[in-house]
Motif scaffolding. Structure first.
Motif, PDB file in Angstrom:
ATOM      1  N   ARG A  63      31.269   3.843  25.525  1.00 21.25           N
ATOM      2  CA  ARG A  63      31.485   3.148  24.359  1.00 21.25           C
ATOM      3  C   ARG A  63      31.200   3.870  22.986  1.00 21.25           C
ATOM      4  O   ARG A  63      30.479   4.908  22.901  1.00 21.25           O
ATOM      5  CB  ARG A  63      30.466   1.787  24.475  1.00 21.25           C
ATOM      6  N   SER A  64      31.468   3.313  21.802  1.00 20.47           N
ATOM      7  CA  SER A  64      31.146   4.002  20.590  1.00 20.47           C
ATOM      8  C   SER A  64      29.788   3.233  20.134  1.00 20.47           C
ATOM      9  O   SER A  64      29.231   2.316  20.884  1.00 20.47           O
ATOM     10  CB  SER A  64      32.229   3.195  19.553  1.00 20.47           C
ATOM     11  N   ILE A  65      29.276   3.765  19.020  1.00 16.00           N
ATOM     12  CA  ILE A  65      27.962   3.222  18.531  1.00 16.00           C
ATOM     13  C   ILE A  65      27.849   1.862  18.281  1.00 16.00           C
ATOM     14  O   ILE A  65      26.976   1.092  18.765  1.00 16.00           O
ATOM     15  CB  ILE A  65      27.581   4.055  17.336  1.00 16.00           C
ATOM     16  N   MET A  66      28.955   1.297  17.738  1.00 16.62           N
ATOM     17  CA  MET A  66      28.712  -0.103  17.456  1.00 16.62           C
ATOM     18  C   MET A  66      29.056  -1.062  18.708  1.00 16.62           C
ATOM     19  O   MET A  66      28.381  -2.037  18.563  1.00 16.62           O
ATOM     20  CB  MET A  66      29.999  -0.573  16.493  1.00 16.62           C
ATOM     21  N   GLU A  67      29.692  -0.627  19.942  1.00 13.86           N
ATOM     22  CA  GLU A  67      29.984  -1.133  20.987  1.00 13.86           C
ATOM     23  C   GLU A  67      28.565  -1.223  21.587  1.00 13.86           C
ATOM     24  O   GLU A  67      28.045  -2.287  22.104  1.00 13.86           O
ATOM     25  CB  GLU A  67      30.955  -0.583  21.880  1.00 13.86           C
ATOM     26  N   TRP A  68      27.541  -0.150  21.455  1.00 13.65           N
ATOM     27  CA  TRP A  68      26.416   0.076  22.193  1.00 13.65           C
ATOM     28  C   TRP A  68      25.377  -0.869  21.339  1.00 13.65           C
ATOM     29  O   TRP A  68      24.430  -1.710  22.099  1.00 13.65           O
ATOM     30  CB  TRP A  68      25.913   1.379  22.550  1.00 13.65           C
ATOM     31  N   GLN A  69      25.597  -0.956  20.036  1.00  9.89           N
ATOM     32  CA  GLN A  69      24.751  -2.043  19.355  1.00  9.89           C
ATOM     33  C   GLN A  69      24.864  -3.548  19.733  1.00  9.89           C
ATOM     34  O   GLN A  69      24.029  -4.226  19.797  1.00  9.89           O
ATOM     35  CB  GLN A  69      24.941  -1.838  17.946  1.00  9.89           C
ATOM     36  N   LYS A  70      26.515  -3.565  20.146  1.00 11.04           N
ATOM     37  CA  LYS A  70      26.685  -5.111  20.272  1.00 11.04           C
ATOM     38  C   LYS A  70      26.287  -5.510  21.916  1.00 11.04           C
ATOM     39  O   LYS A  70      25.838  -6.574  22.078  1.00 11.04           O
ATOM     40  CB  LYS A  70      28.380  -5.136  20.384  1.00 11.04           C
ATOM     41  N   VAL A  71      26.132  -4.460  22.518  1.00 12.24           N
ATOM     42  CA  VAL A  71      25.557  -4.639  23.984  1.00 12.24           C
ATOM     43  C   VAL A  71      24.147  -4.921  24.084  1.00 12.24           C
ATOM     44  O   VAL A  71      23.733  -5.702  24.670  1.00 12.24           O
ATOM     45  CB  VAL A  71      25.928  -3.321  24.786  1.00 12.24           C
ATOM     46  N   TRP A  72      23.510  -4.330  23.005  1.00 16.21           N
ATOM     47  CA  TRP A  72      22.035  -4.437  22.862  1.00 16.21           C
ATOM     48  C   TRP A  72      21.814  -5.861  22.353  1.00 16.21           C
ATOM     49  O   TRP A  72      20.878  -6.457  22.773  1.00 16.21           O
ATOM     50  CB  TRP A  72      21.504  -3.349  22.201  1.00 16.21           C
ATOM     51  N   SER A  73      22.416  -6.242  21.409  1.00 15.12           N
ATOM     52  CA  SER A  73      22.261  -7.473  20.682  1.00 15.12           C
ATOM     53  C   SER A  73      22.654  -8.590  21.713  1.00 15.12           C
ATOM     54  O   SER A  73      22.126  -9.626  21.892  1.00 15.12           O
ATOM     55  CB  SER A  73      23.168  -7.677  19.514  1.00 15.12           C
ATOM     56  N   ASP A  74      23.907  -8.601  22.367  1.00 20.94           N
ATOM     57  CA  ASP A  74      23.934  -9.335  23.478  1.00 20.94           C
ATOM     58  C   ASP A  74      23.126  -9.646  24.655  1.00 20.94           C
ATOM     59  O   ASP A  74      22.734 -10.686  25.086  1.00 20.94           O
ATOM     60  CB  ASP A  74      25.336  -8.993  24.196  1.00 20.94           C
ATOM     61  N   TYR A  75      22.424  -8.435  24.923  1.00 19.15           N
ATOM     62  CA  TYR A  75      21.568  -8.326  26.001  1.00 19.15           C
ATOM     63  C   TYR A  75      20.227  -9.113  25.709  1.00 19.15           C
ATOM     64  O   TYR A  75      19.627  -9.893  26.255  1.00 19.15           O
ATOM     65  CB  TYR A  75      21.070  -6.887  26.381  1.00 19.15           C
ATOM     66  N   LYS A  76      19.855  -9.009  24.341  1.00 19.54           N
ATOM     67  CA  LYS A  76      18.583  -9.600  23.881  1.00 19.54           C
ATOM     68  C   LYS A  76      18.996 -11.260  23.852  1.00 19.54           C
ATOM     69  O   LYS A  76      18.050 -12.064  24.259  1.00 19.54           O
ATOM     70  CB  LYS A  76      18.413  -9.247  22.392  1.00 19.54           C
ATOM     71  N   LEU A  77      20.208 -11.693  23.266  1.00 17.88           N
ATOM     72  CA  LEU A  77      20.644 -13.201  23.302  1.00 17.88           C
ATOM     73  C   LEU A  77      20.733 -13.628  24.795  1.00 17.88           C
ATOM     74  O   LEU A  77      20.056 -14.777  25.124  1.00 17.88           O
ATOM     75  CB  LEU A  77      21.856 -13.204  22.730  1.00 17.88           C
ATOM     76  N   LYS A  78      21.117 -12.854  25.748  1.00 20.16           N
ATOM     77  CA  LYS A  78      21.103 -13.240  27.080  1.00 20.16           C
ATOM     78  C   LYS A  78      19.659 -13.763  27.541  1.00 20.16           C
ATOM     79  O   LYS A  78      19.459 -14.573  28.129  1.00 20.16           O
ATOM     80  CB  LYS A  78      21.655 -12.275  28.002  1.00 20.16           C
ATOM     81  N   ILE A  79      18.560 -12.767  27.034  1.00 17.66           N
ATOM     82  CA  ILE A  79      17.327 -12.896  27.578  1.00 17.66           C
ATOM     83  C   ILE A  79      16.661 -14.291  27.130  1.00 17.66           C
ATOM     84  O   ILE A  79      15.838 -15.053  27.531  1.00 17.66           O
ATOM     85  CB  ILE A  79      16.490 -11.721  27.325  1.00 17.66           C
ATOM     86  N   LYS A  80      17.257 -14.316  25.801  1.00 14.95           N
ATOM     87  CA  LYS A  80      16.481 -15.397  24.789  1.00 14.95           C
ATOM     88  C   LYS A  80      17.229 -16.741  25.566  1.00 14.95           C
ATOM     89  O   LYS A  80      16.226 -17.642  25.683  1.00 14.95           O
ATOM     90  CB  LYS A  80      17.047 -15.384  23.343  1.00 14.95           C
ATOM     91  N   ARG A  81      18.414 -16.790  25.881  1.00 12.49           N
ATOM     92  CA  ARG A  81      18.886 -18.039  26.554  1.00 12.49           C
ATOM     93  C   ARG A  81      17.937 -18.242  27.769  1.00 12.49           C
ATOM     94  O   ARG A  81      17.942 -19.453  28.287  1.00 12.49           O
ATOM     95  CB  ARG A  81      20.493 -17.808  26.751  1.00 12.49           C
ATOM     96  N   LYS A  82      18.233 -17.159  28.741  1.00 12.94           N
ATOM     97  CA  LYS A  82      17.283 -17.434  30.084  1.00 12.94           C
ATOM     98  C   LYS A  82      15.813 -17.814  29.717  1.00 12.94           C
ATOM     99  O   LYS A  82      15.389 -19.037  30.190  1.00 12.94           O
ATOM    100  CB  LYS A  82      17.024 -15.930  30.818  1.00 12.94           C
TER     101      LYS A  82
END
Length: 149
Positions: A63-82
């Protein structure tokens, strides 16, 4: 028809990402927190360049830098939802099986790193109001809203 391929991050990449973020908690919280901790935009970008190289070396997907930043952001969101789901399950009444979602060890580490469990406790949708800058919102603060459970 051109179909977009789904890139699935492997476990080693998630573990490496969490490991890097534990060493740099201000960057883990986001660019604005990094700026308040006097981390320059250049250093912030250097961190993400190195992290991207490390994660891409661990195998597909690449992935590119922006894609990895999106993965990190999505991961945090997933944890918040759980965490939010689990919080709602603790308030549920009645019998039945326990339907709380278990967090993985990586998710537990991110939750502790970013104090997400405290953030979820403070979200009480029954008191949600539209905030306008010229209005002052006054509502009682409960002890559970401030304390980490």
């Amino acid at each position: 028809m051109d179909t977009k391929r789904l890139k699935v991050t492997n476990r080693n990449q998630f573990e490496a990402m969490v490991s890097h973020m534990e060493k740099n908690p201000h960057i883990a919280k986001g660019q604005r927190f990094a700026e308040t901790a006097n981390i320059s935009k250049t250093n912030y970008n250097v961190f993400w360049n190195r992290l991207t190289a490390d994660l891409n070396s661990l195998g597909p997907p690449i992935r590119s830098i922006m894609e990895w930043q999106k993965v990190w952001s999505d991961y945090k969101l997933k944890i918040k939802r759980k965490l939010g789901y689990n919080k709602n399950e603790t308030r549920a009444t009645g019998g039945g099986n326990n339907r709380m979602v278990q967090l993985s060890s990586c998710e537990e580490a991110v939750s502790g790193l970013l104090s997400l469990d405290v953030a979820v406790v403070c979200l009480d949708w029954s008191r949600t109001q539209v905030h306008r800058p010229h209005q002052r919102i006054n509502y009682p603060v409960k002890l559970n809203d401030v304390m980490k459970i």
